[in-house]
Scaffold this motif. Structure first.
Motif, PDB file in Angstrom:
ATOM      1  N   HIS A   6       0.841  -1.192   0.000  1.00 25.62           N
ATOM      2  CA  HIS A   6       0.000   0.000   0.000  1.00 25.62           C
ATOM      3  C   HIS A   6       0.878   1.243   0.000  1.00 25.62           C
ATOM      4  O   HIS A   6       1.961   1.243   0.574  1.00 25.62           O
ATOM      5  N   ILE A   9      -0.019   6.332   4.247  1.00 26.28           N
ATOM      6  CA  ILE A   9      -1.265   6.980   4.646  1.00 26.28           C
ATOM      7  C   ILE A   9      -0.998   8.466   4.869  1.00 26.28           C
ATOM      8  O   ILE A   9      -0.155   8.837   5.682  1.00 26.28           O
ATOM      9  N   ALA A 167      -6.943   6.434   5.087  1.00 26.44           N
ATOM     10  CA  ALA A 167      -7.372   5.360   5.980  1.00 26.44           C
ATOM     11  C   ALA A 167      -8.634   5.819   6.684  1.00 26.44           C
ATOM     12  O   ALA A 167      -8.715   6.958   7.151  1.00 26.44           O
ATOM     13  N   ARG A 180     -14.232   0.632   1.550  1.00 25.08           N
ATOM     14  CA  ARG A 180     -13.754  -0.263   0.488  1.00 25.08           C
ATOM     15  C   ARG A 180     -14.215   0.231  -0.880  1.00 25.08           C
ATOM     16  O   ARG A 180     -13.446   0.219  -1.843  1.00 25.08           O
ATOM     17  N   ARG A 185      -8.231   2.138   2.631  1.00 20.93           N
ATOM     18  CA  ARG A 185      -8.057   1.144   3.677  1.00 20.93           C
ATOM     19  C   ARG A 185      -8.980   1.476   4.841  1.00 20.93           C
ATOM     20  O   ARG A 185      -9.241   2.647   5.128  1.00 20.93           O
ATOM     21  N   SER A 186      -9.467   0.455   5.519  1.00 22.62           N
ATOM     22  CA  SER A 186     -10.353   0.711   6.643  1.00 22.62           C
ATOM     23  C   SER A 186      -9.847   0.000   7.891  1.00 22.62           C
ATOM     24  O   SER A 186      -9.236  -1.070   7.817  1.00 22.62           O
ATOM     25  N   ASP A 203      -8.862  -5.361   2.767  1.00 24.34           N
ATOM     26  CA  ASP A 203      -8.237  -4.080   3.127  1.00 24.34           C
ATOM     27  C   ASP A 203      -8.793  -3.501   4.419  1.00 24.34           C
ATOM     28  O   ASP A 203      -8.915  -2.286   4.567  1.00 24.34           O
ATOM     29  N   THR A 204      -9.149  -4.370   5.355  1.00 23.45           N
ATOM     30  CA  THR A 204      -9.707  -3.926   6.633  1.00 23.45           C
ATOM     31  C   THR A 204      -8.975  -4.595   7.783  1.00 23.45           C
ATOM     32  O   THR A 204      -8.831  -5.814   7.810  1.00 23.45           O
TER      33      THR A 204
END
Length: 220
Positions: A6, A9, A167, A180, A185-186, A203-204
């Motif tokens: 990734h 952030i 994020a 999503r 990203r979560s 992605d969590t």
């Protein structure tokens, strides 16, 4: 060494209710009362499933479909009045959030299904409003609320950050779905009302202690 999976952030987008302020148990209690009074008895689990994380418009639409427009209007009016009362007397911040925010030095904002007046009330009550003043976005500003990505994309655009570098910190299934869908990203907070398995997915990262958030974000 391979490339990171990734990009870094550059913006943290926080939901408000259940992530910053511990308002969800209060809202749940009010909804249980109103459902019983107005003819739609709902369990706590049903309310979490149907309403938690949804915009006021979406919740009102569900109530109107079940009970009619007049009852939905009464529900909405009574909900706002009763919730305001318990907010003023019982609301606290989510445990550990002040410590987490103190360690998050990159830009951050709020993107919530709640309206601006409600957020101003809850954030002021808990002493968090000044941390986010001028960086608070509401579902009232976009066409579609969560689980659509509109609100998070709106917040990212206003903050000048690409979605892939955002994020999202959420506590509802609809919130992580929206993140999503937005290509973000979560981080699903499972320390509140939503079961952890409702938050899990691509992605969590699911976690249950706000004090761990800065480490999970890669900031410590």
């Amino acid at each position: 060494m391979g490339a990171p999976s990734h990009p870094s952030i550059d913006l943290v987008i926080f939901d408000c209710d259940g992530v910053l302020v511990d308002s969800e148990p209060l809202a749940l209690r009010v909804c249980v009362e109103l459902g019983t009074e107005l003819g739609w008895p709902l369990t706590e689990r049903e309310i979490v499933d149907r309403f938690l994380g949804r915009s006021e418009r979406a919740v009102q639409a569900q109530i109107a479909e079940r009970l009619g427009e007049a009852a939905a209007a009464t529900w909405g009016e009574q909900y706002r009045l009763r919730l305001a009362e318990v907010i003023d007397t019982e609301l606290t911040e989510v445990a550990g959030i002040s410590e987490a925010l103190a360690a998050i030095t990159i830009p951050h904002c709020i993107a919530s299904s709640g309206g601006h007046d409600k957020m101003r009330r809850t954030l002021t009550r808990t002493g968090l409003y000044d941390r986010f003043a001028g960086r608070v976005f509401s579902a009232s500003e976009v066409a579609r609320g969560k689980p659509a990505p509109d609100l998070f994309l709106h917040a990212a655009e206003r903050m000048g950050v690409a979605p892939a570098r955002c994020a999202v910190v959420e506590d509802s299934q609809y919130g992580v779905q929206a993140a999503r869908a937005a290509g973000m990203r979560s981080f699903g907070y499972a320390g509140g009302l939503t079961p952890a398995d409702w938050l899990a997915g691509p992605d969590t990262v699911v976690f249950d202690d706000m004090r761990k958030l800065p480490v999970l974000l890669g900031l410590l």
